[in-house]
Scaffold this active site. Structure first.
Site, PDB file in Angstrom:
ATOM      1  N   ARG A  52       1.095  -1.282   0.074  1.00 18.99           N
ATOM      2  CA  ARG A  52      -0.248  -0.001   0.066  1.00 18.99           C
ATOM      3  C   ARG A  52       0.915   1.109  -0.058  1.00 18.99           C
ATOM      4  NH1 ARG A  52       2.292   1.524   3.769  1.00 18.99           N
ATOM      5  NH2 ARG A  52       0.708   3.404   3.701  1.00 18.99           N
ATOM      6  N   ASP A 242      -1.854  10.751  -1.922  1.00 12.23           N
ATOM      7  CA  ASP A 242      -2.079   9.410  -2.953  1.00 12.23           C
ATOM      8  C   ASP A 242      -2.304  10.216  -4.288  1.00 12.23           C
ATOM      9  OD1 ASP A 242      -2.880   8.652  -0.247  1.00 12.23           O
ATOM     10  OD2 ASP A 242      -2.775   6.981  -1.536  1.00 12.23           O
ATOM     11  N   ASN A 252      -5.029  12.817   0.649  1.00 10.53           N
ATOM     12  CA  ASN A 252      -4.242  11.985   1.329  1.00 10.53           C
ATOM     13  C   ASN A 252      -5.032  11.034   2.385  1.00 10.53           C
ATOM     14  OD1 ASN A 252      -1.748  10.682   2.155  1.00 10.53           O
ATOM     15  ND2 ASN A 252      -1.765  11.775   3.869  1.00 10.53           N
TER      16      ASN A 252
HETATM   17  O1  MRU Z   1      -4.548   3.417   2.434  1.00 10.17           O
HETATM   18  P1  MRU Z   1      -2.970   3.555   2.140  1.00 10.17           P
HETATM   19  O2  MRU Z   1      -2.199   2.928   3.565  1.00 10.17           O
HETATM   20  O3  MRU Z   1      -2.416   2.777   0.777  1.00 10.17           O
HETATM   21  O4  MRU Z   1      -2.838   5.077   2.140  1.00 10.17           O
HETATM   22  C1  MRU Z   1      -1.356   5.537   2.036  1.00 10.17           C
HETATM   23  C2  MRU Z   1      -1.589   6.923   2.360  1.00 10.17           C
HETATM   24  O5  MRU Z   1      -2.507   7.576   2.518  1.00 10.17           O
HETATM   25  C3  MRU Z   1      -0.174   7.529   2.244  1.00 10.17           C
HETATM   26  O6  MRU Z   1       0.036   8.943   2.866  1.00 10.17           O
HETATM   27  C4  MRU Z   1      -0.050   7.934   0.768  1.00 10.17           C
HETATM   28  O7  MRU Z   1      -0.048   7.160  -0.119  1.00 10.17           O
HETATM   29  C5  MRU Z   1       1.403   8.534   0.510  1.00 10.17           C
HETATM   30  S1  MRU Z   1       2.529   7.208   0.598  1.00 10.17           S
HETATM   31  C6  MRU Z   1       4.144   7.938   0.168  1.00 10.17           C
END
Ligand code: MRU
Length: 356
Positions: A52, A242, A252
């Site tokens: 993730r 994201d 994010n």
């Molecule tokens: O749901 P996730 O764990 O994939 O979410 C990740 C995030 O929100 C991170 O802050 C984002 O992807 C940045 S990763 C460098």
């Protein structure tokens, strides 16, 4: 500097060889790798969040395309895999970006040459992410250094949300890259790690990786950041993203927006670290970004280690109670002080101009 030389989030072997991931659903209690044998297994790993974090999702999608070509280099199989990978998670643009990038080069390659091309493209995406992590770190360190100077040896207290660490990328992370490099240079830092319910990526992943790297940190409840900022106990916020829209709005992990509101109110700089692969020039503003809805179960349950050392998931709300679980939120560009990218520090409003 590296964070954890023996561990990699994703490893791509020689052309046609093995692809392995670190299974993040088991962290912080078990460190286990899995081999991805097919594009379907890559898609499953993204969907259930064995991998993730936006950049790592992109890298895994590229590896998924390479696996698809390994089993069948035809057009039909290639487009089917691309479609299946694209549908795994909606918010992080790196997923679409990586699939489109692979497709654009594979579509003009003869099927018999596709395996080598797909493997090399996945390797290139990983290599570029590693370089971007380091450059983000190098551009971000002076921001931390400037805050350290008046503190006379006291640590710079940096709040972060979710996990934008090495676990979310292929090397030093995005939000954590300046922190790791500052720590390596002897600049005192102390990280305040938002727990980040409902999946607790802060407590389970960010705190785990910072601890292993010897970076001082405390996990804080998601609601504690506002008070700590009012008290002057947070010198800066650094998160990842994201997706960043062309106008600089930042999407994010859910809860980021509340931290930005508190930071603005208390005059705390709010920085967002992103590789440019996370900027979506086709998305005019943040409110068009699809927000993943992950269903109620994660909100109504919590997972942890019981006193006997067994990992258990328990229900935390009464039977029959329902829940909402939007996984991401939008922080308007005007609330973001600086975007830290591999191409330098930029005003969020200029995001759309530096890509595409
Ligand atoms: O749901 P996730 O764990 O994939 O979410 C990740 C995030 O929100 C991170 O802050 C984002 O992807 C940045 S990763 C460098």
């Amino acid at each position: 500097m590296t964070t954890d030389t023996e561990l990699q989030t994703i490893e791509l072997g020689d052309i046609g060889g093995e692809i392995r991931i670190l299974d993040q659903t088991l962290l912080p209690f078990q460190v286990e790798h899995r081999t991805l044998a097919s594009w379907e297994e890559a898609a499953e790993a993204i969907k259930v969040m064995r991998v993730r974090g936006a950049p790592l999702i992109g890298a895994t999608a590229a590896c998924g395309m390479a696996l698809a070509i390994r089993s069948d280099p035809s057009d039909a199989a290639m487009f089917k895999a691309a479609d299946g990978l694209r549908k795994t998670r909606p918010t992080a643009v790196n997923l679409q970006w990586a699939v489109e990038r692979c497709l654009s080069i594979l579509a003009c390659t003869k099927p018999e040459h596709r395996l080598e091309v797909a493997w090399k493209e996945a390797a290139l995406i990983i290599a570029e992410d590693k370089a971007a992590n380091r450059a983000i770190g190098e551009y971000g360190v002076p921001l931390i250094k400037a805050l350290a100077e008046p503190l006379g040896g006291e640590p710079v207290r940096i709040l972060t949300h979710c996990n934008a660490g090495w676990l979310a990328t292929t090397h030093l992370g995005t939000a954590t890259a300046p922190i790791y490099l500052a720590h390596a240079q002897g600049i005192p830092v102390h990280v305040l790690v938002d727990e980040t319910r409902p999946r607790s990526q802060g407590a389970a992943l960010t705190a785990w990786e910072l601890e292993r790297a010897g970076v001082p940190c405390d996990v804080i409840a998601d609601n504690a950041g506002g008070l700590l900022m009012q008290r002057g106990e947070v010198h800066m916020v650094i998160t990842g993203a994201d997706r960043v829209a062309a106008n600089g709005d930042v999407c994010n992990k859910i809860g980021t927006y509340l931290k930005a509101l508190a930071a603005r109110e208390s005059g705390v700089p709010f920085c967002v670290s992103v590789p440019t692969s996370t900027i979506d020039p086709a998305m005019a503003d943040g409110f068009g970004i699809p927000i993943e809805d992950r269903g109620p179960d994660e909100v109504l349950h919590a997972t942890g280690l019981d006193p006997e050392g067994t990992v258990r998931t328990i229900r935390t709300a009464a039977e029959g109670v329902s829940a909402l679980n939007p996984a991401f939120d939008i922080t308007p560009a005007g609330m973001v002080t600086t975007l830290i990218t591999e191409r330098g520090l930029i005003k969020p409003q200029h995001a759309g101009h530096i890509v595409g």
